[in-house]
Write a protein that holds these residues in place. Structure first.
Motif, mmCIF file in Angstrom:
data_model
loop_
_atom_site.group_PDB
_atom_site.id
_atom_site.type_symbol
_atom_site.label_atom_id
_atom_site.label_comp_id
_atom_site.label_asym_id
_atom_site.label_seq_id
_atom_site.Cartn_x
_atom_site.Cartn_y
_atom_site.Cartn_z
ATOM 1 N N TYR A 43 8.976 17.335 8.749
ATOM 2 C CA TYR A 43 10.288 16.923 8.256
ATOM 3 C C TYR A 43 10.477 15.420 8.142
ATOM 4 N N LEU A 44 9.403 14.646 8.294
ATOM 5 C CA LEU A 44 9.515 13.195 8.179
ATOM 6 C C LEU A 44 8.385 12.649 7.323
ATOM 7 N N SER A 45 8.700 11.670 6.496
ATOM 8 C CA SER A 45 7.720 11.106 5.567
ATOM 9 C C SER A 45 6.677 10.276 6.305
ATOM 10 N N ASP A 46 5.537 10.094 5.674
ATOM 11 C CA ASP A 46 4.470 9.281 6.256
ATOM 12 C C ASP A 46 4.924 7.844 6.471
ATOM 13 N N SER A 47 5.756 7.337 5.576
ATOM 14 C CA SER A 47 6.206 5.955 5.702
ATOM 15 C C SER A 47 7.060 5.754 6.951
ATOM 16 N N ILE A 48 7.873 6.738 7.302
ATOM 17 C CA ILE A 48 8.679 6.648 8.524
ATOM 18 C C ILE A 48 7.776 6.665 9.748
ATOM 19 N N CYS B 150 0.834 -1.196 0.000
ATOM 20 C CA CYS B 150 0.000 0.000 0.000
ATOM 21 C C CYS B 150 0.872 1.251 0.000
ATOM 22 N N TYR B 151 0.462 2.247 -0.738
ATOM 23 C CA TYR B 151 1.215 3.499 -0.838
ATOM 24 C C TYR B 151 0.375 4.669 -0.340
ATOM 25 N N GLY B 152 1.031 5.581 0.410
ATOM 26 C CA GLY B 152 0.359 6.770 0.898
ATOM 27 C C GLY B 152 0.331 7.872 -0.132
ATOM 28 N N GLN B 153 -0.258 8.995 0.230
ATOM 29 C CA GLN B 153 -0.361 10.121 -0.690
ATOM 30 C C GLN B 153 0.994 10.745 -0.994
ATOM 31 N N SER C 144 10.881 -8.304 6.330
ATOM 32 C CA SER C 144 11.532 -7.485 7.360
ATOM 33 C C SER C 144 11.504 -5.999 7.021
ATOM 34 N N SER C 145 11.212 -5.652 5.775
ATOM 35 C CA SER C 145 11.113 -4.242 5.398
ATOM 36 C C SER C 145 9.773 -3.639 5.809
ATOM 37 N N TYR C 146 8.836 -4.467 6.255
ATOM 38 C CA TYR C 146 7.496 -4.033 6.654
ATOM 39 C C TYR C 146 6.823 -3.205 5.567
ATOM 40 N N GLN C 147 6.902 -3.719 4.338
ATOM 41 C CA GLN C 147 6.239 -3.053 3.215
ATOM 42 C C GLN C 147 5.158 -3.923 2.591
ATOM 43 N N TYR C 148 5.212 -5.234 2.802
ATOM 44 C CA TYR C 148 4.309 -6.160 2.131
ATOM 45 C C TYR C 148 3.421 -6.863 3.152
ATOM 46 N N GLY D 17 3.487 9.017 -1.873
ATOM 47 C CA GLY D 17 4.132 8.122 -2.828
ATOM 48 C C GLY D 17 5.021 7.080 -2.196
ATOM 49 N N GLN D 18 5.087 7.044 -0.868
ATOM 50 C CA GLN D 18 5.930 6.087 -0.161
ATOM 51 C C GLN D 18 5.093 4.919 0.355
ATOM 52 N N PRO D 19 5.715 3.724 0.483
ATOM 53 C CA PRO D 19 4.972 2.578 1.014
ATOM 54 C C PRO D 19 4.481 2.839 2.437
ATOM 55 N N ILE D 20 3.259 2.450 2.714
ATOM 56 C CA ILE D 20 2.724 2.518 4.069
ATOM 57 C C ILE D 20 3.203 1.281 4.815
ATOM 58 N N SER D 21 3.669 1.456 6.035
ATOM 59 C CA SER D 21 4.187 0.334 6.811
ATOM 60 C C SER D 21 3.160 -0.786 6.935
#
Length: 415
Positions: A302-307, A88-91, A118-122, A93-97
């Motif tokens: 200063y930090l992305s939604d994915s972080i 899943c991707y947020g607005q 382990s990347s917590y992307q899938y 453009g980065q993967p949502i955890s």
């Protein structure tokens, strides 16, 4: 439940954001696709609930032969058309955890949910009707929890949570009288400053003493490391020194990167996010529950939604109410002993001379960390074994982006 059959070449638009071709088997043979309408409906609900910019289906239906070839049982949910592995991707453009995806999928009633890599992307999602599987394949194929919010340490703002009171200390508090501090009733937990920078000589002068006292008195504790890193490589170096400093110790609370250096924020959101990810991912790979300490303003800007969705957050805001809108586990809300920040009338804490940061915790970190065998603890639970779920695979007939995602996931699993 109703399961529809689609020809291999069928390009039917199933819903506003999903097409039949996204779910076809990637074995290369032109056979039909089985797909439960309920799965599509729930994925569409997930799209809305997470405010996604897109959801990529990395593996949908699998014929029995292909399912077995990629590590499945040849009779699992994918072969029934009731499962999909997604990113899943947020607005932004980065993967949502996957941690956030698992929690939201739990709210939506998916029967099978699991983080895959382990990347917590899938994330694996299915609409099974027999039983429930809440997994985390980083730690095996078994059910790991009844509640992903508690397991991943994410605050669920719609329910009442037990609030614990804590403090965070460093050399600034000199030699704390820990017996008196514990007796004050204001210290359910402590976060200890372990050090700063990227040299082994930069360990906090009170860290060893504070840690020993907490262990002796049974005060649950975590640790943090003040970062000056100006690049991802420097962040990894700092994280390695942090790991060396806490080696052999155990922490009931997360180990945090302390991000508050103005020079770091001057680098911009992308650079700050890369620095944080490099630092915290290094801690995670070493078997620690890693988190980020940062003030509300910098978290927001200063930090992305994915972080912010991937790592647990310790939020700093000296106010009567925390205004941070994203999930957080701990709120640093006041400074005891300070007239400037005296919001609740707490003049001081017994056993501590001078100022001391005060915190509220909304997450049962000790249970999460011990159950997962992180932060120096040995995993004691032995979960039952449901059907194993293989790692995600892209559809070979789909975009080059999906091929890249598979390559990245494979690299992450080898690190």
């Amino acid at each position: 439940m109703p399961v529809n059959h689609y020809d291999y070449s069928d390009n039917t638009q199933l819903s506003p954001h999903f097409n039949a071709r996204e779910f076809r088997c990637s074995c290369g043979k032109s056979h039909e696709t089985l797909l439960a309408s309920e799965l599509v409906d729930k994925l569409e609900s997930l799209y809305t609930a997470l405010n996604c910019s897109k959801i990529i289906v990395t593996s949908g239906y699998r014929c029995p032969e292909h399912d077995k070839a990629v590590g499945g049982t040849s009779s699992g949910q994918h072969t029934k058309g009731t499962a999909a592995d997604v990113c899943c991707y947020g607005q932004d453009g980065q993967p949502i955890s996957s941690k956030t995806v698992c929690c939201k999928a739990q709210d939506l009633g998916f029967g099978g949910i699991a983080n895959i890599t382990s990347s917590y992307q899938y994330t694996h999602l299915d609409v099974r009707t027999s039983g429930k599987w809440y997994g985390d394949e980083v730690h095996g194929n078994g059910t790991v929890t009844e509640d992903f919010y508690k397991y991943f340490g994410i605050k669920k703002t719609t329910e009442t949570t037990s609030i614990l009171k804590g403090i965070d200390v460093s050399y600034c508090q000199n030699e704390v009288d820990w017996d008196a501090a514990k007796a004050s009733g204001l210290v359910d937990f402590v976060i200890l400053r372990a050090g700063y920078g990227r040299e082994t000589t930069q360990v906090d002068t009170q860290f060893e003493r504070n840690y020993a006292a907490c262990k002796c008195l049974g005060i649950p504790c975590g640790a943090y490391w003040f970062s000056y890193a100006m690049s991802a490589d420097e962040a990894k170096r700092e994280a390695q020194v942090f790991l060396q400093t806490i080696k052999g110790k155990s922490f009931e609370y997360p180990v945090y990167m302390d991000l508050e250096n103005e020079k770091q924020f001057a680098l911009g959101k992308a650079a700050c996010s890369a620095i944080v990810d490099a630092f915290l991912n290094t801690l995670e790979q070493a078997g620690y529950f890693a988190g980020l300490y940062c003030s509300t303003y910098y978290l927001d800007n200063y930090l992305s939604d994915s972080i912010k969705s991937r790592y647990t957050v310790w939020c700093a805001q000296y106010a009567s109410k925390c205004t941070y809108q994203n999930p957080y586990g701990i709120w640093q809300y006041n400074v005891a002993g300070s007239t400037e920040h005296d919001i609740i009338g707490q003049k001081s804490i017994s056993g501590i001379v001078g100022e001391c940061d005060m915190d509220y915790c909304y997450t049962d970190y000790p249970s999460i960390i011990k159950a997962a065998g992180l932060n120096g603890f040995t995993k004691t639970t032995q979960p039952t074994e449901p059907e194993p779920e293989p790692t995600p695979e892209p559809d070979t007939e789909e975009s080059t982006l999906q091929q890249i995602l598979k390559h990245v996931a494979n690299i992450d699993e080898k690190l």
